[in-house]
Design a protein around this motif. Structure first.
Motif, PDB file in Angstrom:
ATOM      1  N   GLU A 149       0.926  -1.264  -0.072  1.00 12.75           N
ATOM      2  CA  GLU A 149       0.020   0.232   0.083  1.00 12.75           C
ATOM      3  C   GLU A 149       1.005   1.412   0.049  1.00 12.75           C
ATOM      4  O   GLU A 149       1.876   1.486   0.841  1.00 12.75           O
ATOM      5  N   THR A 150       0.808   1.944  -0.884  1.00 20.56           N
ATOM      6  CA  THR A 150       1.557   3.188  -1.343  1.00 20.56           C
ATOM      7  C   THR A 150       0.816   4.355  -1.688  1.00 20.56           C
ATOM      8  O   THR A 150      -0.535   4.463  -1.674  1.00 20.56           O
ATOM      9  N   ASN A 151       1.508   5.557  -2.025  1.00 22.62           N
ATOM     10  CA  ASN A 151       0.989   6.610  -2.700  1.00 22.62           C
ATOM     11  C   ASN A 151       2.041   7.185  -3.846  1.00 22.62           C
ATOM     12  O   ASN A 151       3.018   6.480  -3.893  1.00 22.62           O
ATOM     13  N   CYS A 152       1.576   8.068  -4.469  1.00 22.41           N
ATOM     14  CA  CYS A 152       2.352   8.692  -5.577  1.00 22.41           C
ATOM     15  C   CYS A 152       3.663   9.236  -5.229  1.00 22.41           C
ATOM     16  O   CYS A 152       4.646   9.167  -5.616  1.00 22.41           O
ATOM     17  N   SER A 153       3.661   9.761  -3.978  1.00 21.67           N
ATOM     18  CA  SER A 153       4.994  10.540  -3.447  1.00 21.67           C
ATOM     19  C   SER A 153       5.766   9.293  -2.912  1.00 21.67           C
ATOM     20  O   SER A 153       7.082   9.800  -2.718  1.00 21.67           O
ATOM     21  N   VAL A 175       2.968   3.182 -13.103  1.00 18.66           N
ATOM     22  CA  VAL A 175       2.019   4.154 -12.104  1.00 18.66           C
ATOM     23  C   VAL A 175       2.887   5.114 -11.444  1.00 18.66           C
ATOM     24  O   VAL A 175       2.262   6.316 -11.688  1.00 18.66           O
ATOM     25  N   GLY A 176       4.282   5.087 -11.323  1.00 19.84           N
ATOM     26  CA  GLY A 176       4.955   6.021 -10.707  1.00 19.84           C
ATOM     27  C   GLY A 176       5.406   7.147 -11.599  1.00 19.84           C
ATOM     28  O   GLY A 176       5.425   8.383 -11.350  1.00 19.84           O
ATOM     29  N   VAL A 177       5.539   6.799 -12.871  1.00 17.01           N
ATOM     30  CA  VAL A 177       5.769   7.786 -13.906  1.00 17.01           C
ATOM     31  C   VAL A 177       4.506   8.237 -14.579  1.00 17.01           C
ATOM     32  O   VAL A 177       4.042   9.482 -14.575  1.00 17.01           O
ATOM     33  N   GLU A 178       3.892   7.297 -15.526  1.00 12.75           N
ATOM     34  CA  GLU A 178       2.510   7.590 -16.245  1.00 12.75           C
ATOM     35  C   GLU A 178       1.453   8.313 -15.636  1.00 12.75           C
ATOM     36  O   GLU A 178       0.950   9.309 -15.782  1.00 12.75           O
ATOM     37  N   HIS A 179       0.940   7.627 -14.551  1.00  9.52           N
ATOM     38  CA  HIS A 179      -0.149   7.858 -13.961  1.00  9.52           C
ATOM     39  C   HIS A 179      -0.013   9.059 -12.885  1.00  9.52           C
ATOM     40  O   HIS A 179      -0.299  10.054 -12.825  1.00  9.52           O
ATOM     41  N   CYS A 180       1.079   8.864 -11.965  1.00 11.60           N
ATOM     42  CA  CYS A 180       1.147   9.985 -10.858  1.00 11.60           C
ATOM     43  C   CYS A 180       1.747  10.975 -11.391  1.00 11.60           C
ATOM     44  O   CYS A 180       1.485  12.280 -10.918  1.00 11.60           O
TER      45      CYS A 180
END
Length: 153
Positions: free
Chosen positions: A25-29, A64-69
């Motif tokens: 479980e994480t978040n964009c940061s 997730v980390g590059v394209e979405h966030c």
């Protein structure tokens, strides 16, 4: 729908493709700190009881980390889906971008998406194996059916 429930669904759906998996479980940061480049799996953007988006990738960190966030408009379906959730907000701020050049408009819209995504939790089911694209696609479909992410649109 709790984060625990979402993680259980992702795990169950991914277990058809993976012998070894783990749930994060994480978040964009924080995603760059907890996910290695090139690891595949399923993911879901969640806020409270709402599942906004479910996806798959052979490289979770990139997708997730590059394209979405970073809200790269046009780089993935997910960013367009997030834009659909935020369309009312983007349109209500029309005065802020109506006279801007198209590239500047994209920056304004991307910032609105990034602020929205920053508030969401990301539940990730990482696969230590290298599942086939077909199996990963089937796992994603399984998760989408069970989590119904677009029901809030």
């Amino acid at each position: 729908m709790s984060v625990f429930y979402v993680s259980e669904i992702l795990r169950d759906c991914l277990s058809k493709c993976c012998s070894y998996w783990r749930i994060l479980e994480t978040n964009c940061s924080e995603i760059k700190k907890v996910v290695k480049y090139g690891v595949s799996g399923l993911y879901a953007f969640v806020d409270g009881e709402t599942v906004y988006y479910v996806g798959r990738s052979e490289n979770i960190l990139r997708r997730v980390g590059v394209e979405h966030c970073r809200a790269h408009i046009g780089s993935s379906e997910g960013v367009v889906i997030f834009l659909m959730y935020l369309l009312d907000q983007v349109c209500s701020n029309r005065e802020g971008w109506i006279n801007l050049h198209v590239v500047e408009r994209e920056k304004v819209v991307s910032e609105i998406i990034r602020k929205f995504l920053a508030k969401l939790k990301i539940v990730i089911a990482l696969c230590s194996d290298k599942p086939s694209r077909k199996c990963l696609a089937e796992a994603e479909e399984c998760a989408k059916i069970k989590l119904a992410p677009y029901s809030t649109l």
